[in-house]
Design a protein around this motif. Sequence first.
Motif: not given
Length: 317
Positions: A110-112, A122-123, A127-129, A142-143
Amino acid sequence: MGGFRGTRRDDSGRGGDDRRPPRDEEYVPRPGTARAVDEPDTPTDFDSALLPAGVRAELRGLPKELANIVGAHIQAAGELIDVDPELAFKHAEAARRRAGRIPIVREAAAETAYAAGHYDVALREYRAIRRMNGGDEFIPVMADCERALGRPRDALELLASLDPQTKNIGLRIECLLVEAGVRDDLGQRGEAMRLLEEAISHKVGPKLGQARLRYAYAEFLLEEGQQAEARRWFEAAEKLDGESELDVTDRIAAIDGIILPEDFDLDSDEEDAPGVAEEDSATPEEVPSADEDEPAASQDKRSETAPEDHGAQELDK
C-alpha cells in the motif's frame, strides 16, 4: 524497513536446506518462491536482524526460504521508496504475491503504491489491511487516494466515518488536512480555510501536525495572492517543525525571490530554534501551538458557505 539474512550457502551455491534435491537433479523452487516474469530479482545482500521485530514476528509463520525472499523484497521496498518509488512498488508487489495474507506485506504494498502514484492499488491494499486489523488509522490516506482518483464525495464520506470519540488528535489532524484539500478541490476554499483556522486555534496535537496545519493555511494564502501573510504562516510552521520535515525554508525563500543551493544545510539553524527538542508524541496539553507572536488567522470574508457533506470531525477544545 530492514531485511532478512540470506540462507546459509554450501559449496554448491544452494541454500543450506537438508531437504534440497541431490546435485544431479534439477532444482525446483518450492511453491511461492519462484520469481515472476515481471518482478525484480530477489536481493541477496540483506540481513534479517535489520527488520523491525514486528516484521520478523509476522514473517515467522512462513517457511524459512519463503520468509527470506519476502523479507528481502520488503527490505528493498523500504530502501527504495524515497529514491525510486516505482521500483519499490515492484519489490513490494513481489512480496505480496507470495505472502498476501500477512498485514505487514500488504502495508508495504500500500505504501509503495501510494508513493508511486498507483492510487487505485494503494486504496485496495489499505482496504485489505483495514479488514485484517480494523481501526481508523488509514482513513486519511485512503481518503487522499479517493481524492487523487477524482472521487471527492467518496473521500468526504470516508473521512466522516472516523470515530468522533477518538482520542488520537494526530489522526484527526491528518483527516482535517485531507478534508481541507478536498473542499478546495470542490471550489470551497473558504470552508477549507475555516477548518484550518479552527483547528489551529485549538493549539493541540503533535508539533508536526500543528506545523502542517499552518503550512496548509499558508499555501492557501499564497494561492490567494497574500504573500506577506503566507510568509508569516510559513514562519509559524517552521517554529514547530523541529526535524525540518517540511520544505518551509524553500517556500519562504521562493516568496523572497531567493534560490537556495541544492546542498543547503539547516543543521546549524536547528540548534538555535526554540522549543523543538521535544518529541513529536507529546500529549495535547504539553504542546504549544507556536510563539506568542503567531499571526492571527485571516479575517477575509468567505463567500462560500459550509456544504451539506459530512466531513472529518473537527478538533475538540
